[in-house]
Design an enzyme around this catalytic site. Structure first.
Site, PDB file in Angstrom:
ATOM      1  N   HIS A   6       1.767   4.611  -2.945  1.00  0.00           N
ATOM      2  CA  HIS A   6       1.945   6.068  -2.884  1.00  0.00           C
ATOM      3  C   HIS A   6       3.195   6.489  -3.654  1.00  0.00           C
ATOM      4  O   HIS A   6       3.196   7.508  -4.358  1.00  0.00           O
ATOM      5  CB  HIS A   6       2.057   6.517  -1.425  1.00  0.00           C
ATOM      6  CG  HIS A   6       0.788   6.413  -0.645  1.00  0.00           C
ATOM      7  ND1 HIS A   6      -0.387   6.994  -1.058  1.00  0.00           N
ATOM      8  CD2 HIS A   6       0.501   5.793   0.534  1.00  0.00           C
ATOM      9  CE1 HIS A   6      -1.346   6.746  -0.173  1.00  0.00           C
ATOM     10  NE2 HIS A   6      -0.830   6.001   0.793  1.00  0.00           N
ATOM     11  N   HIS A  58       0.842  -1.202   0.000  1.00  0.00           N
ATOM     12  CA  HIS A  58       0.000   0.000   0.000  1.00  0.00           C
ATOM     13  C   HIS A  58       0.880   1.256   0.000  1.00  0.00           C
ATOM     14  O   HIS A  58       0.637   2.197  -0.771  1.00  0.00           O
ATOM     15  CB  HIS A  58      -0.919  -0.008   1.222  1.00  0.00           C
ATOM     16  CG  HIS A  58      -1.636   1.287   1.443  1.00  0.00           C
ATOM     17  ND1 HIS A  58      -2.863   1.561   0.873  1.00  0.00           N
ATOM     18  CD2 HIS A  58      -1.299   2.396   2.154  1.00  0.00           C
ATOM     19  CE1 HIS A  58      -3.237   2.777   1.231  1.00  0.00           C
ATOM     20  NE2 HIS A  58      -2.308   3.299   2.004  1.00  0.00           N
ATOM     21  N   GLU A  59       1.901   1.282   0.867  1.00  0.00           N
ATOM     22  CA  GLU A  59       2.791   2.440   0.930  1.00  0.00           C
ATOM     23  C   GLU A  59       3.569   2.606  -0.374  1.00  0.00           C
ATOM     24  O   GLU A  59       3.813   3.730  -0.826  1.00  0.00           O
ATOM     25  CB  GLU A  59       3.751   2.294   2.111  1.00  0.00           C
ATOM     26  CG  GLU A  59       3.085   2.241   3.473  1.00  0.00           C
ATOM     27  CD  GLU A  59       2.254   3.478   3.768  1.00  0.00           C
ATOM     28  OE1 GLU A  59       2.642   4.573   3.319  1.00  0.00           O
ATOM     29  OE2 GLU A  59       1.219   3.358   4.439  1.00  0.00           O
ATOM     30  N   GLU A  67      -5.460   7.283  -0.985  1.00  0.00           N
ATOM     31  CA  GLU A  67      -5.449   6.042  -0.209  1.00  0.00           C
ATOM     32  C   GLU A  67      -6.199   4.931  -0.939  1.00  0.00           C
ATOM     33  O   GLU A  67      -5.757   3.774  -0.942  1.00  0.00           O
ATOM     34  CB  GLU A  67      -6.058   6.275   1.179  1.00  0.00           C
ATOM     35  CG  GLU A  67      -5.296   7.248   2.058  1.00  0.00           C
ATOM     36  CD  GLU A  67      -3.872   6.822   2.315  1.00  0.00           C
ATOM     37  OE1 GLU A  67      -3.604   5.598   2.323  1.00  0.00           O
ATOM     38  OE2 GLU A  67      -3.012   7.704   2.503  1.00  0.00           O
ATOM     39  N   ASP A  71      -4.635   1.415  -2.184  1.00  0.00           N
ATOM     40  CA  ASP A  71      -5.235   0.109  -1.891  1.00  0.00           C
ATOM     41  C   ASP A  71      -5.409  -0.704  -3.171  1.00  0.00           C
ATOM     42  O   ASP A  71      -5.113  -1.905  -3.215  1.00  0.00           O
ATOM     43  CB  ASP A  71      -6.598   0.290  -1.207  1.00  0.00           C
ATOM     44  CG  ASP A  71      -6.474   0.513   0.295  1.00  0.00           C
ATOM     45  OD1 ASP A  71      -5.367   0.361   0.832  1.00  0.00           O
ATOM     46  OD2 ASP A  71      -7.488   0.846   0.925  1.00  0.00           O
TER      47      ASP A  71
END
Length: 420
Positions: free
Chosen positions: A284, A280-281, A358, A362
C-alpha cells in the site's frame, strides 16, 4: 404537496431505504452461510474442521443479528431526534448559556453527541461482554471498558472543539465562503491528528513498546528499507489485553511513521508469516494507495462542504424541520446525517476501489516474499478471527474492503504455482 413536505419525504425515504437495504443484505448473507456454512473450502482443508466451521457460523450469524438490530435502532433514533423537536431544545439550552454563535454551537454538538453516545453505550457493552465474550475474543474487564469509554469521550470532546470551533467561526464570519475556508481548516486539522495519533492518541488506550524480538525487528526494518520506507520504529501493542483479534498496521506520517504489530499476531505467527503480512501493508505504501485514497477523500470532502453550504442557505430546510434561522448548525447536522445516509449507497464503489488496492498489494507482496508465507498468514488470521469463509457474493461486493479470504488465497496459490 408543498416543498417542505417533499423535503421531509425525501429525508425519511432515504433513511428507511438505507435501513431496508442493510437489513436485506444481512438476511441474504445469513441465508447463504446457513446453506453453505458447513462446507470446508478446499484452501482450508487440514486447518479448518467441522467444529471450527460451527464456531465461524455461530459468530457470523450472531454479529449479523446484532448489526440488524443496531442499524434499525440507529435509524429509528435518527428519525425521532430529527422530528421530535429535541434538537431545538438542545439549541435553546445552549442559547440560554450564551448568545455567542461559536460557543452555543459547540454546546449544541456536545449535548447532541453525548445523547447519542449514552443511548448507544449499552450496545457497545453487549457486543463486548456478550458476543465477543461468548466467542472467546473479549479479554477486557468492566473497569477497563469504563475507563476506555471515559477517555474516548473526553478525547472526542477535545477533538470536536478543535474541529468545530474554527468551523463554526468560519460559518459566522465568512457566510459565503465558509465552505472553502472550513474545508481547508478541517483538512489541516485532520492531517495534524494523523501525525499526532501514534505518539499522543494511541498510547492513551494501549501500551506500545519496541518489538522485544530483536531478530524480527531487524528483519522488519530490512524489509521496509527494501521498498524505500524508513519507519521510526517497530512496535508491539498490547492488543491482547482487550481482544483476541490480531492485526498489524502502519501509522503516522514523516517522523511519527511507525510499524505496529499486535502482540496476538506475534504470538500466533512465525517471522516469515509476520513479514508476509507487513509486505502486503508495504505494498500500500509503495503503490501510493494511501495517498490516492487521501486525494479522493479530499475531493469528496470538498464537494460535501459545498453541498452542506448550499443546503444550509436554503430556507425550505428550516421551515421543513421547524429550525430557527439563527440555528444554522441544526441544519448543518441534519444535512450531514442525510449525506451520510445517501453515501451508504456509494459503498459498493468504495469497496471496488479498496479491493483493487488490496489485490495489487497482495501481488506486490508475492513479488518480494514467498507467497506461501502470505497464504499461511491469511489462513491463520481467518481461523483465529473466525472470519466468514462463505460470504454471499452480493454482500461481499457491497461491503468488503478486501476480497474474500478464500479468493485471495486461491489467487496467491496460482502465483506460487500450486496448493499450499
Amino acid at each position: 404537496m408543498n416543498l417542505e413536505s417533499c423535503i421531509i419525504l425525501v429525508f425519511v425515504a432515504i433513511v428507511i431505504l438505507q435501513a431496508i437495504t442493510a437489513a436485506a443484505l444481512e438476511l441474504v448473507n445469513r441465508a447463504h452461510i446457513k446453506k453453505r456454512g458447513d462446507y470446508i473450502p478446499d484452501v482450508f482443508e487440514g486447518l479448518i474442521d467441522e467444529n471450527s466451521l460451527r464456531k465461524i457460523k455461530a459468530y457470523t450469524l450472531e454479529n449479523s443479528s446484532f448489526a440488524i438490530v443496531t442499524d434499525v435502532f440507529s435509524n429509528i433514533l435518527i428519525l425521532i431526534i430529527a422530528f421530535s423537536g429535541i434538537l431545538n431544545n438542545f439549541d435553546s439550552f445552549g442559547i440560554t448559556l450564551t448568545h455567542n454563535y461559536v460557543i452555543s454551537g459547540l454546546i449544541f454538538f456536545y449535548v447532541t453527541g453525548i445523547t447519542f453516545y449514552l443511548i448507544e453505550l449499552p450496545f457497545d457493552y453487549y457486543h463486548t461482554f456478550v458476543i465477543e465474550e461468548k466467542h472467546g475474543f473479549n479479554r477486557t474487564d468492566v473497569k477497563t471498558w469504563i475507563f476506555d469509554n471515559i477517555k474516548g469521550l473526553l478525547l472526542s470532546a477535545i477533538i470536536l472543539a478543535i474541529i468545530f470551533g474554527p468551523l463554526l467561526f468560519t460559518i459566522s464570519t465568512f457566510p459565503n465562503l465558509w465552505w472553502l475556508y472550513g474545508f481547508i481548516i478541517v483538512s489541516l486539522i485532520q492531517f495534524g491528528l494523523v501525525v499526532l495519533y501514534p505518539i499522543i492518541i494511541a498510547p492513551l488506550f494501549n501500551k506500545f513498546e519496541p518489538v522485544a524480538d530483536l531478530e524480527l525487528a531487524r528483519k522488519v526494518n530490512e524489509l521496509a528499507h527494501k521498498v524505500g520506507m524508513t519507519p521510526k520504529g517497530v512496535f508491539q501493542m498490547d492488543a491482547g489485553k482487550r481482544s483476541g483479534h490480531s492485526n498489524a498496521y502502519f501509522t503516522g506520517i514523516g517522523k511519527t511513521k511507525r510499524i505496529v504489530l499486535f502482540d496476538t499476531l506475534l504470538a500466533a505467527n512465525t517471522h516469515d508469516e509476520i513479514l508476509a503480512v507487513l509486505a502486503h501493508e508495504l505494498g500500500h505504501f509503495k503503490l501510493k494507495h494511501v495517498m490516492k485514497s487521501y486525494i479522493v477523500s479530499l475531493a469528496v470532502s470538498l464537494a460535501g462542504f459545498y453541498i452542506v453550504y448550499r443546503l444550509m442557505n436554503w430556507p425550505p430546510i428550516y421551515s421543513a424541520f421547524y429550525i430557527p434561522q439563527t440555528s444554522s448548525y441544526i441544519a448543518f447536522l441534519l444535512t450531514l446525517v442525510f449525506l451520510q445516509k445517501l453515501s451508504y449507497f456509494l459503498q459498493p464503489l468504495k469497496s471496488v476501489i479498496s479491493r483493487k488496492f488490496e489485490r495489487e498489494s497482495d501481488d506486490f507482496a508475492a513479488k518480494i516474499i514467498d507467497a506461501d508465507y502470505l497464504i499461511s498468514a491469511l489462513k491463520k488470521l481467518a481461523f483465529e478471527n473466525l472470519s466468514n469463509l462463505h460470504p454471499h457474493r452480493l454482500y461481499s461486493k457491497f461491503y468488503y474492503s478486501h476480497p474474500p479470504v478464500t479468493e485471495r488465497i486461491r489467487v496467491l496459490q496460482e502465483r506460487s504455482g500450486g496448493a499450499s
